[in-house]
Design a protein around this motif. Sequence first.
Motif, short mmCIF file in Angstrom:
data_model
loop_
_atom_site.label_atom_id
_atom_site.label_comp_id
_atom_site.label_asym_id
_atom_site.label_seq_id
_atom_site.Cartn_x
_atom_site.Cartn_y
_atom_site.Cartn_z
N GLY A 227 0.82 -1.20 0.00
CA GLY A 227 0.00 0.00 0.00
C GLY A 227 0.86 1.25 0.00
N GLY A 228 0.28 2.36 0.46
CA GLY A 228 0.99 3.62 0.47
C GLY A 228 0.53 4.52 1.59
N ASN A 229 1.26 5.62 1.80
CA ASN A 229 1.00 6.55 2.91
C ASN A 229 0.97 5.81 4.24
OD1 ASN A 229 0.84 8.58 1.05
ND2 ASN A 229 -1.32 9.03 1.35
N ASN A 230 1.90 4.89 4.43
CA ASN A 230 1.92 4.09 5.64
C ASN A 230 2.65 4.81 6.77
OD1 ASN A 230 0.58 1.85 4.53
ND2 ASN A 230 2.49 1.09 3.65
N GLY A 231 2.12 4.68 7.97
CA GLY A 231 2.84 5.13 9.14
C GLY A 231 3.99 4.19 9.45
N HIS B 76 -4.45 1.38 -0.51
CA HIS B 76 -3.95 0.18 -1.17
C HIS B 76 -4.20 0.30 -2.67
CE1 HIS B 76 -2.40 -2.53 1.84
NE2 HIS B 76 -3.42 -2.27 2.63
N ILE B 77 -3.33 -0.34 -3.44
CA ILE B 77 -3.48 -0.40 -4.89
C ILE B 77 -4.06 -1.76 -5.25
CG2 ILE B 77 -2.31 -0.36 -7.12
CD1 ILE B 77 -2.34 2.34 -5.75
N PHE B 78 -5.15 -1.76 -6.01
CA PHE B 78 -5.74 -2.99 -6.51
C PHE B 78 -5.54 -3.09 -8.01
CE2 PHE B 78 -7.66 -2.99 -2.42
CZ PHE B 78 -8.06 -4.30 -2.16
N TYR B 79 -5.19 -4.29 -8.44
CA TYR B 79 -5.01 -4.58 -9.86
C TYR B 79 -6.15 -5.49 -10.32
CZ TYR B 79 -0.27 -3.09 -8.64
OH TYR B 79 0.81 -2.39 -8.17
N VAL B 80 -6.86 -5.07 -11.36
CA VAL B 80 -7.96 -5.85 -11.92
C VAL B 80 -7.63 -6.13 -13.38
CG1 VAL B 80 -10.44 -5.97 -12.34
CG2 VAL B 80 -9.57 -4.69 -10.36
N ALA B 81 -7.26 -7.37 -13.66
CA ALA B 81 -6.84 -7.74 -15.02
C ALA B 81 -7.83 -8.75 -15.61
CB ALA B 81 -5.44 -8.34 -15.00
N THR B 82 -8.21 -8.53 -16.85
CA THR B 82 -9.11 -9.44 -17.55
C THR B 82 -8.47 -9.88 -18.86
OG1 THR B 82 -10.24 -7.61 -18.66
CG2 THR B 82 -11.21 -8.40 -16.60
N GLY B 83 -8.83 -11.07 -19.29
CA GLY B 83 -8.34 -11.59 -20.56
C GLY B 83 -9.29 -12.65 -21.08
N GLN B 84 -9.16 -12.95 -22.36
CA GLN B 84 -10.08 -13.85 -23.04
C GLN B 84 -9.34 -15.09 -23.54
OE1 GLN B 84 -11.82 -12.29 -26.67
NE2 GLN B 84 -13.77 -13.28 -26.24
N LYS B 85 -9.99 -16.25 -23.38
CA LYS B 85 -9.43 -17.48 -23.93
C LYS B 85 -9.56 -17.46 -25.45
CE LYS B 85 -9.57 -22.52 -23.62
NZ LYS B 85 -9.99 -23.66 -22.79
N ARG B 86 -8.50 -17.83 -26.12
CA ARG B 86 -8.51 -17.83 -27.58
C ARG B 86 -9.60 -18.76 -28.11
NH1 ARG B 86 -3.84 -15.36 -29.34
NH2 ARG B 86 -2.23 -15.16 -27.74
N ASP B 87 -10.28 -18.31 -29.15
CA ASP B 87 -11.31 -19.11 -29.81
C ASP B 87 -11.01 -19.14 -31.30
OD1 ASP B 87 -13.54 -20.32 -30.84
OD2 ASP B 87 -14.98 -19.13 -29.70
N PRO B 88 -10.54 -20.26 -31.82
CA PRO B 88 -10.19 -20.32 -33.24
C PRO B 88 -11.38 -20.14 -34.17
CG PRO B 88 -10.12 -22.51 -32.24
CD PRO B 88 -10.27 -21.53 -31.13
N CYS B 89 -12.60 -20.27 -33.62
CA CYS B 89 -13.79 -20.12 -34.46
C CYS B 89 -14.20 -18.67 -34.64
CB CYS B 89 -14.96 -20.90 -33.84
SG CYS B 89 -14.69 -22.68 -33.77
N LEU B 90 -13.59 -17.77 -33.85
CA LEU B 90 -13.95 -16.36 -33.95
C LEU B 90 -12.97 -15.63 -34.87
CD1 LEU B 90 -14.78 -15.54 -30.25
CD2 LEU B 90 -16.37 -16.00 -32.09
#
Length: 233
Positions: A91-95, A200-214
Amino acid sequence: MEMANEFPDAHVTGVDMSPVFPTTIIPSNCRFVQHNILQPLPFPDNTFDFVYQRLLIAGLTPEEWIRVVKELERVTVPGGWIELVEVDGHGGNNGPNTAKIWEWVERALMSRGVTSQIGRDPGLPKILEMAGVTNIRQNVLRLPTGEHGGKIGQLLKENEQSFWNTIAPMVIHAAGVDKNEYEDALEIAESEVEEYKSFHIFYVATGQKRDPCLANGVEGRRGGTGYDLLAIQ
């Protein structure tokens, strides 16, 4: 259960290593599975439209992160989505006492090959990429910890204190910290988050499973009226 209530047409599966699941008032579209995610997930390939995993930063080594996310990719349907939510441990700004506690925690985690900085190095997008996921995006959120952050800030403060208490035996043993010194630091840190306006810093990461039909690999889901969702914590 929140996800099951929010999406009543979906079929939600919750996974946790500990038997901490509710036993009453369980939505009909929700089920729970006790499982250690360091072992292969007990689901067939291409099962879930959406896979959500959060706050495992203190439980996995960098090598285990890759293996676990590859398992998430395996059980996700082609064209389905994976979301990872993690927190920057320090986090940050910690005592001074808050900073000292996180230093002790980091030392204890490192003794097990774990780092609380996985959100920075190598970062969640890199882990998703190494698992073969595509169309990766990340949002970085700075959330205040304590009453100065309203309801969310108060919850973060309570979660932080709970985490410190839960991990106390490991920190005292692995980091060589005196038990009384650790407990005194926790007591002071409870007020420090307000005095120093910690966050605190939160990381929210999203990704897609490859689809050969698309053709473009961005949209798409299998047919049917309901989604299958997997939530891991």
